[in-house]
Design a protein around this motif. Structure first.
Motif, PDB file in Angstrom:
ATOM      1  N   ALA A  54       0.831  -1.201   0.000  1.00 36.69           N
ATOM      2  CA  ALA A  54       0.000   0.000   0.000  1.00 36.69           C
ATOM      3  C   ALA A  54       0.866   1.251   0.000  1.00 36.69           C
ATOM      4  O   ALA A  54       1.869   1.314   0.706  1.00 36.69           O
ATOM      5  CB  ALA A  54      -0.906   0.005   1.229  1.00 36.69           C
ATOM      6  N   ILE A  55       0.449   2.213  -0.831  1.00 34.26           N
ATOM      7  CA  ILE A  55       1.073   3.544  -0.791  1.00 34.26           C
ATOM      8  C   ILE A  55      -0.045   4.578  -0.813  1.00 34.26           C
ATOM      9  O   ILE A  55      -1.143   4.316  -1.313  1.00 34.26           O
ATOM     10  CB  ILE A  55       2.076   3.792  -1.940  1.00 34.26           C
ATOM     11  N   VAL A  56       0.242   5.735  -0.253  1.00 36.15           N
ATOM     12  CA  VAL A  56      -0.705   6.846  -0.300  1.00 36.15           C
ATOM     13  C   VAL A  56       0.077   8.095  -0.688  1.00 36.15           C
ATOM     14  O   VAL A  56       1.211   8.286  -0.242  1.00 36.15           O
ATOM     15  CB  VAL A  56      -1.473   7.024   1.030  1.00 36.15           C
ATOM     16  N   ILE A  57      -0.525   8.885  -1.554  1.00 36.33           N
ATOM     17  CA  ILE A  57       0.114  10.100  -2.052  1.00 36.33           C
ATOM     18  C   ILE A  57      -0.691  11.307  -1.577  1.00 36.33           C
ATOM     19  O   ILE A  57      -1.892  11.415  -1.851  1.00 36.33           O
ATOM     20  CB  ILE A  57       0.207  10.102  -3.592  1.00 36.33           C
ATOM     21  N   TYR A  58      -0.005  12.186  -0.859  1.00 37.82           N
ATOM     22  CA  TYR A  58      -0.609  13.432  -0.394  1.00 37.82           C
ATOM     23  C   TYR A  58       0.021  14.596  -1.146  1.00 37.82           C
ATOM     24  O   TYR A  58       1.137  14.465  -1.613  1.00 37.82           O
ATOM     25  CB  TYR A  58      -0.392  13.609   1.119  1.00 37.82           C
ATOM     26  N   PRO A  59      -0.677  15.701  -1.331  1.00 36.31           N
ATOM     27  CA  PRO A  59      -1.859  16.101  -0.593  1.00 36.31           C
ATOM     28  C   PRO A  59      -3.168  15.554  -1.160  1.00 36.31           C
ATOM     29  O   PRO A  59      -4.228  15.802  -0.587  1.00 36.31           O
ATOM     30  CB  PRO A  59      -1.834  17.628  -0.693  1.00 36.31           C
ATOM     31  N   ASN A  60      -3.130  14.771  -2.231  1.00 37.42           N
ATOM     32  CA  ASN A  60      -4.356  14.272  -2.854  1.00 37.42           C
ATOM     33  C   ASN A  60      -5.069  13.222  -2.018  1.00 37.42           C
ATOM     34  O   ASN A  60      -6.277  13.070  -2.124  1.00 37.42           O
ATOM     35  CB  ASN A  60      -4.069  13.661  -4.228  1.00 37.42           C
ATOM     36  N   GLY A  61      -4.317  12.438  -1.229  1.00 39.85           N
ATOM     37  CA  GLY A  61      -4.924  11.355  -0.465  1.00 39.85           C
ATOM     38  C   GLY A  61      -5.325  10.182  -1.338  1.00 39.85           C
ATOM     39  O   GLY A  61      -6.289   9.477  -1.040  1.00 39.85           O
ATOM     40  N   VAL A  62      -4.590   9.962  -2.414  1.00 41.14           N
ATOM     41  CA  VAL A  62      -4.879   8.853  -3.326  1.00 41.14           C
ATOM     42  C   VAL A  62      -4.047   7.636  -2.910  1.00 41.14           C
ATOM     43  O   VAL A  62      -2.841   7.734  -2.704  1.00 41.14           O
ATOM     44  CB  VAL A  62      -4.578   9.244  -4.793  1.00 41.14           C
ATOM     45  N   TRP A  63      -4.732   6.498  -2.792  1.00 42.02           N
ATOM     46  CA  TRP A  63      -4.114   5.238  -2.367  1.00 42.02           C
ATOM     47  C   TRP A  63      -3.922   4.313  -3.570  1.00 42.02           C
ATOM     48  O   TRP A  63      -4.806   4.211  -4.419  1.00 42.02           O
ATOM     49  CB  TRP A  63      -5.015   4.539  -1.361  1.00 42.02           C
ATOM     50  N   TYR A  64      -2.780   3.633  -3.583  1.00 40.01           N
ATOM     51  CA  TYR A  64      -2.476   2.665  -4.643  1.00 40.01           C
ATOM     52  C   TYR A  64      -1.964   1.369  -4.034  1.00 40.01           C
ATOM     53  O   TYR A  64      -1.482   1.338  -2.900  1.00 40.01           O
ATOM     54  CB  TYR A  64      -1.386   3.214  -5.575  1.00 40.01           C
ATOM     55  N   ARG A  65      -2.039   0.318  -4.848  1.00 37.48           N
ATOM     56  CA  ARG A  65      -1.453  -0.972  -4.503  1.00 37.48           C
ATOM     57  C   ARG A  65      -0.591  -1.479  -5.665  1.00 37.48           C
ATOM     58  O   ARG A  65      -1.010  -2.345  -6.423  1.00 37.48           O
ATOM     59  CB  ARG A  65      -2.522  -1.978  -4.123  1.00 37.48           C
ATOM     60  N   PRO A  66       0.593  -0.929  -5.794  1.00 32.52           N
ATOM     61  CA  PRO A  66       1.478  -1.390  -6.871  1.00 32.52           C
ATOM     62  C   PRO A  66       2.040  -2.768  -6.540  1.00 32.52           C
ATOM     63  O   PRO A  66       2.338  -3.073  -5.389  1.00 32.52           O
ATOM     64  CB  PRO A  66       2.585  -0.336  -6.887  1.00 32.52           C
ATOM     65  N   ARG A  67       2.182  -3.599  -7.551  1.00 30.66           N
ATOM     66  CA  ARG A  67       2.733  -4.938  -7.354  1.00 30.66           C
ATOM     67  C   ARG A  67       4.136  -5.078  -7.959  1.00 30.66           C
ATOM     68  O   ARG A  67       4.899  -5.917  -7.551  1.00 30.66           O
ATOM     69  CB  ARG A  67       1.816  -5.984  -7.984  1.00 30.66           C
ATOM     70  N   THR A  68       4.411  -4.238  -8.957  1.00 32.11           N
ATOM     71  CA  THR A  68       5.649  -4.387  -9.719  1.00 32.11           C
ATOM     72  C   THR A  68       6.340  -3.043  -9.903  1.00 32.11           C
ATOM     73  O   THR A  68       5.733  -1.987  -9.699  1.00 32.11           O
ATOM     74  CB  THR A  68       5.355  -4.962 -11.120  1.00 32.11           C
ATOM     75  N   ILE A  69       7.586  -3.122 -10.351  1.00 27.95           N
ATOM     76  CA  ILE A  69       8.335  -1.916 -10.708  1.00 27.95           C
ATOM     77  C   ILE A  69       7.595  -1.161 -11.818  1.00 27.95           C
ATOM     78  O   ILE A  69       7.522   0.072 -11.807  1.00 27.95           O
ATOM     79  CB  ILE A  69       9.767  -2.295 -11.170  1.00 27.95           C
ATOM     80  N   GLU A  70       7.016  -1.891 -12.743  1.00 27.75           N
ATOM     81  CA  GLU A  70       6.268  -1.261 -13.838  1.00 27.75           C
ATOM     82  C   GLU A  70       5.060  -0.489 -13.304  1.00 27.75           C
ATOM     83  O   GLU A  70       4.725   0.582 -13.817  1.00 27.75           O
ATOM     84  CB  GLU A  70       5.830  -2.316 -14.861  1.00 27.75           C
ATOM     85  N   ASP A  71       4.406  -1.024 -12.271  1.00 24.75           N
ATOM     86  CA  ASP A  71       3.291  -0.304 -11.650  1.00 24.75           C
ATOM     87  C   ASP A  71       3.773   1.015 -11.033  1.00 24.75           C
ATOM     88  O   ASP A  71       3.124   2.050 -11.182  1.00 24.75           O
ATOM     89  CB  ASP A  71       2.637  -1.146 -10.549  1.00 24.75           C
ATOM     90  N   VAL A  72       4.899   0.962 -10.338  1.00 24.86           N
ATOM     91  CA  VAL A  72       5.457   2.169  -9.723  1.00 24.86           C
ATOM     92  C   VAL A  72       5.817   3.181 -10.807  1.00 24.86           C
ATOM     93  O   VAL A  72       5.542   4.376 -10.673  1.00 24.86           O
ATOM     94  CB  VAL A  72       6.673   1.834  -8.837  1.00 24.86           C
ATOM     95  N   GLU A  73       6.411   2.712 -11.883  1.00 22.62           N
ATOM     96  CA  GLU A  73       6.758   3.599 -12.996  1.00 22.62           C
ATOM     97  C   GLU A  73       5.507   4.276 -13.553  1.00 22.62           C
ATOM     98  O   GLU A  73       5.502   5.484 -13.817  1.00 22.62           O
ATOM     99  CB  GLU A  73       7.479   2.820 -14.093  1.00 22.62           C
ATOM    100  N   GLU A  74       4.432   3.516 -13.686  1.00 21.32           N
ATOM    101  CA  GLU A  74       3.181   4.082 -14.203  1.00 21.32           C
ATOM    102  C   GLU A  74       2.617   5.137 -13.235  1.00 21.32           C
ATOM    103  O   GLU A  74       2.136   6.189 -13.668  1.00 21.32           O
ATOM    104  CB  GLU A  74       2.161   2.967 -14.434  1.00 21.32           C
ATOM    105  N   ILE A  75       2.699   4.880 -11.943  1.00 19.89           N
ATOM    106  CA  ILE A  75       2.239   5.857 -10.950  1.00 19.89           C
ATOM    107  C   ILE A  75       3.067   7.135 -11.040  1.00 19.89           C
ATOM    108  O   ILE A  75       2.528   8.243 -11.020  1.00 19.89           O
ATOM    109  CB  ILE A  75       2.269   5.260  -9.530  1.00 19.89           C
ATOM    110  N   LEU A  76       4.377   6.985 -11.162  1.00 19.54           N
ATOM    111  CA  LEU A  76       5.231   8.161 -11.305  1.00 19.54           C
ATOM    112  C   LEU A  76       4.869   8.960 -12.553  1.00 19.54           C
ATOM    113  O   LEU A  76       4.717  10.187 -12.502  1.00 19.54           O
ATOM    114  CB  LEU A  76       6.711   7.757 -11.354  1.00 19.54           C
ATOM    115  N   GLN A  77       4.752   8.273 -13.682  1.00 15.58           N
ATOM    116  CA  GLN A  77       4.495   8.954 -14.951  1.00 15.58           C
ATOM    117  C   GLN A  77       3.093   9.564 -15.020  1.00 15.58           C
ATOM    118  O   GLN A  77       2.936  10.719 -15.412  1.00 15.58           O
ATOM    119  CB  GLN A  77       4.700   7.983 -16.124  1.00 15.58           C
ATOM    120  N   VAL A  78       2.085   8.785 -14.657  1.00 15.78           N
ATOM    121  CA  VAL A  78       0.701   9.224 -14.828  1.00 15.78           C
ATOM    122  C   VAL A  78       0.240  10.136 -13.687  1.00 15.78           C
ATOM    123  O   VAL A  78      -0.333  11.198 -13.935  1.00 15.78           O
ATOM    124  CB  VAL A  78      -0.240   8.001 -14.973  1.00 15.78           C
TER     125      VAL A  78
END
Length: 117
Positions: free
Chosen positions: A70-94
């Motif tokens: 689990a990760i949460v990004i503030y100040p938006n308060g959006v929660w994610y569940r990345p499983r892979t490096i590719e998921d993290v890359e997509e979160i960073l980019q998008v």
């Protein structure tokens, strides 16, 4: 946030759960699902991409263990569940760079455990 609140210190403050429980714990834990590797990648990649005003932090238990990592990004308060490096890359980019959302990885109000009997 109210008008009298100071502005956020970071444009994006990312908390990555790295909580570790015993292997036999019924809820599991994010660390056992690879969250430390994902956090390390996100920190290094954000630096490599020279993303301004971002902080990627280790967090203790975020109480979404069964859905982790689990990760949460503030100040938006959006929660994610990345499983892979590719998921993290997509979160960073998008999300971080593009300001969008990676809907397929989001934890929402629907991601709750059934009540205990």
């Amino acid at each position: 946030m109210t008008e009298s609140d100071p502005p956020p210190f970071y444009a994006a403050h990312v908390f990555v759960c790295t909580n570790r429980r015993p292997d036999t714990h019924p809820r599991g834990c994010c660390a056992a699902r690879g969250s430390e590797k994902l956090r390390d990648y996100m920190k290094a990649r954000a630096k490599e991409l020279k993303i301004p005003d971002i902080r990627v932090n280790t967090a203790g238990c975020l109480e979404r263990c069964e859905f982790g990592p689990a990760i949460v990004i503030y100040p938006n308060g959006v929660w994610y569940r990345p499983r892979t490096i590719e998921d993290v890359e997509e979160i960073l980019q998008v999300h971080i760079i593009g300001g969008g959302r990676v809907r397929r990885l989001m934890l929402t109000e629907r991601d709750v455990l059934p009540p205990k009997e």
